[in-house]
Design a protein around this motif. Structure first.
Motif, PDB file in Angstrom:
ATOM      1  N   LYS A  61      45.466  45.374  34.987  1.00  0.00           N
ATOM      2  CA  LYS A  61      44.916  46.636  35.420  1.00  0.00           C
ATOM      3  C   LYS A  61      43.749  46.936  34.602  1.00  0.00           C
ATOM      4  CE  LYS A  61      46.148  51.680  35.605  1.00  0.00           C
ATOM      5  NZ  LYS A  61      47.225  52.291  35.004  1.00  0.00           N
ATOM      6  N   LEU A  62      43.695  46.602  33.236  1.00  0.00           N
ATOM      7  CA  LEU A  62      42.727  46.875  32.118  1.00  0.00           C
ATOM      8  C   LEU A  62      41.500  46.075  32.577  1.00  0.00           C
ATOM      9  CD1 LEU A  62      41.424  48.139  29.640  1.00  0.00           C
ATOM     10  CD2 LEU A  62      42.405  46.220  28.464  1.00  0.00           C
ATOM     11  N   ARG A  63      41.431  44.721  33.037  1.00  0.00           N
ATOM     12  CA  ARG A  63      40.451  43.834  33.348  1.00  0.00           C
ATOM     13  C   ARG A  63      39.820  44.605  34.774  1.00  0.00           C
ATOM     14  NH1 ARG A  63      44.069  39.962  31.708  1.00  0.00           N
ATOM     15  NH2 ARG A  63      44.928  39.325  33.665  1.00  0.00           N
ATOM     16  N   LEU A  64      40.492  45.037  35.572  1.00  0.00           N
ATOM     17  CA  LEU A  64      39.880  45.708  36.773  1.00  0.00           C
ATOM     18  C   LEU A  64      39.245  46.934  36.468  1.00  0.00           C
ATOM     19  CD1 LEU A  64      43.069  45.186  39.344  1.00  0.00           C
ATOM     20  CD2 LEU A  64      40.701  44.239  39.596  1.00  0.00           C
ATOM     21  N   ARG A  83      45.011  50.777  41.635  1.00  0.00           N
ATOM     22  CA  ARG A  83      46.187  51.743  41.823  1.00  0.00           C
ATOM     23  C   ARG A  83      47.345  51.002  42.029  1.00  0.00           C
ATOM     24  NH1 ARG A  83      41.847  54.442  43.668  1.00  0.00           N
ATOM     25  NH2 ARG A  83      41.783  53.286  45.590  1.00  0.00           N
ATOM     26  N   GLN A  84      47.213  49.923  42.940  1.00  0.00           N
ATOM     27  CA  GLN A  84      48.487  49.282  43.274  1.00  0.00           C
ATOM     28  C   GLN A  84      49.194  48.513  42.050  1.00  0.00           C
ATOM     29  OE1 GLN A  84      46.867  46.188  46.091  1.00  0.00           O
ATOM     30  NE2 GLN A  84      47.031  47.640  47.533  1.00  0.00           N
ATOM     31  N   LEU A  85      48.357  48.210  41.022  1.00  0.00           N
ATOM     32  CA  LEU A  85      48.871  47.616  39.654  1.00  0.00           C
ATOM     33  C   LEU A  85      49.603  48.712  38.942  1.00  0.00           C
ATOM     34  CD1 LEU A  85      46.325  45.178  38.249  1.00  0.00           C
ATOM     35  CD2 LEU A  85      48.739  44.755  39.113  1.00  0.00           C
ATOM     36  N   ASP A  86      49.055  50.010  38.933  1.00  0.00           N
ATOM     37  CA  ASP A  86      49.592  51.098  38.535  1.00  0.00           C
ATOM     38  C   ASP A  86      51.052  51.489  38.927  1.00  0.00           C
ATOM     39  OD1 ASP A  86      49.411  53.346  36.499  1.00  0.00           O
ATOM     40  OD2 ASP A  86      48.908  54.536  38.209  1.00  0.00           O
ATOM     41  N   ARG A 114      35.557  49.960  45.531  1.00  0.00           N
ATOM     42  CA  ARG A 114      36.628  50.662  46.273  1.00  0.00           C
ATOM     43  C   ARG A 114      37.873  49.586  46.389  1.00  0.00           C
ATOM     44  NH1 ARG A 114      32.564  52.664  49.630  1.00  0.00           N
ATOM     45  NH2 ARG A 114      33.164  50.998  51.062  1.00  0.00           N
ATOM     46  N   GLU A 115      37.479  48.361  46.777  1.00  0.00           N
ATOM     47  CA  GLU A 115      38.558  47.141  46.628  1.00  0.00           C
ATOM     48  C   GLU A 115      39.352  47.043  45.171  1.00  0.00           C
ATOM     49  OE1 GLU A 115      38.871  42.255  46.795  1.00  0.00           O
ATOM     50  OE2 GLU A 115      37.063  43.596  47.554  1.00  0.00           O
ATOM     51  N   LEU A 116      38.516  47.143  44.183  1.00  0.00           N
ATOM     52  CA  LEU A 116      38.971  47.104  42.770  1.00  0.00           C
ATOM     53  C   LEU A 116      39.757  48.366  42.568  1.00  0.00           C
ATOM     54  CD1 LEU A 116      35.831  45.550  40.850  1.00  0.00           C
ATOM     55  CD2 LEU A 116      38.106  44.260  41.601  1.00  0.00           C
ATOM     56  N   GLY A 117      39.559  49.395  43.127  1.00  0.00           N
ATOM     57  CA  GLY A 117      40.012  50.850  42.598  1.00  0.00           C
ATOM     58  C   GLY A 117      41.538  50.368  43.416  1.00  0.00           C
ATOM     59  N   ASN A 118      41.401  50.012  44.556  1.00  0.00           N
ATOM     60  CA  ASN A 118      42.899  49.942  45.371  1.00  0.00           C
ATOM     61  C   ASN A 118      43.851  49.033  44.661  1.00  0.00           C
ATOM     62  OD1 ASN A 118      42.177  51.746  47.358  1.00  0.00           O
ATOM     63  ND2 ASN A 118      41.229  50.137  48.662  1.00  0.00           N
ATOM     64  N   ILE A 147      35.164  47.647  37.267  1.00  0.00           N
ATOM     65  CA  ILE A 147      34.840  48.861  37.899  1.00  0.00           C
ATOM     66  C   ILE A 147      33.903  49.262  37.160  1.00  0.00           C
ATOM     67  CG2 ILE A 147      35.464  51.135  38.588  1.00  0.00           C
ATOM     68  CD1 ILE A 147      38.376  49.614  39.441  1.00  0.00           C
ATOM     69  N   ASN A 148      34.160  49.469  36.015  1.00  0.00           N
ATOM     70  CA  ASN A 148      33.146  50.252  34.867  1.00  0.00           C
ATOM     71  C   ASN A 148      31.817  49.492  35.157  1.00  0.00           C
ATOM     72  OD1 ASN A 148      34.822  52.507  34.399  1.00  0.00           O
ATOM     73  ND2 ASN A 148      35.578  51.403  32.408  1.00  0.00           N
ATOM     74  N   SER A 149      31.950  48.380  34.771  1.00  0.00           N
ATOM     75  CA  SER A 149      30.675  47.409  34.846  1.00  0.00           C
ATOM     76  C   SER A 149      29.848  47.409  35.984  1.00  0.00           C
ATOM     77  CB  SER A 149      31.157  45.851  34.526  1.00  0.00           C
ATOM     78  OG  SER A 149      29.932  45.098  34.699  1.00  0.00           O
TER      79      SER A 149
END
Length: 57
Positions: free
Chosen positions: A42-45, A15-18, A8-12, A49-51
Motif C-alpha cells: 500500500k505504501l509503495r502504491l 483502496r483494495q489493499l486498505d 485512478r488505477e493505482l488509487g483503486n 501515486i504521489n510521484s
C-alpha cells in the motif's frame, strides 16, 4: 494510458489493499506478516501515486 487514468488505477488498488488490511486485522488470529506485506504494498502504491501527481503538475 493517461497519467490521470494511471493515478485512478493505482488509487483503486490502494483502496483494495486498505480493505484487505481491514479484513485481516478484523480476524481473530491476525497474520501479522501478511498485514505487514499488505501495508508495504500500500505504501509503495501511495509513493507511485504521489510521484505521478507531482509530475503531472
Amino acid at each position: 494510458m493517461t497519467i490521470d487514468a494511471r493515478i485512478r488505477e493505482l488509487g483503486n488498488r490502494h483502496r483494495q489493499l486498505d480493505e484487505a488490511i481491514q479484513r485481516e486485522t478484523g480476524r481473530p488470529s491476525v497474520d501479522s506478516l501478511q498485514v505487514r506485506e499488505l501495508k508495504q504494498r500500500k505504501l509503495r502504491l501511495k509513493e507511485q501515486i504521489n510521484s505521478l501527481e507531482a509530475g503531472a503538475r
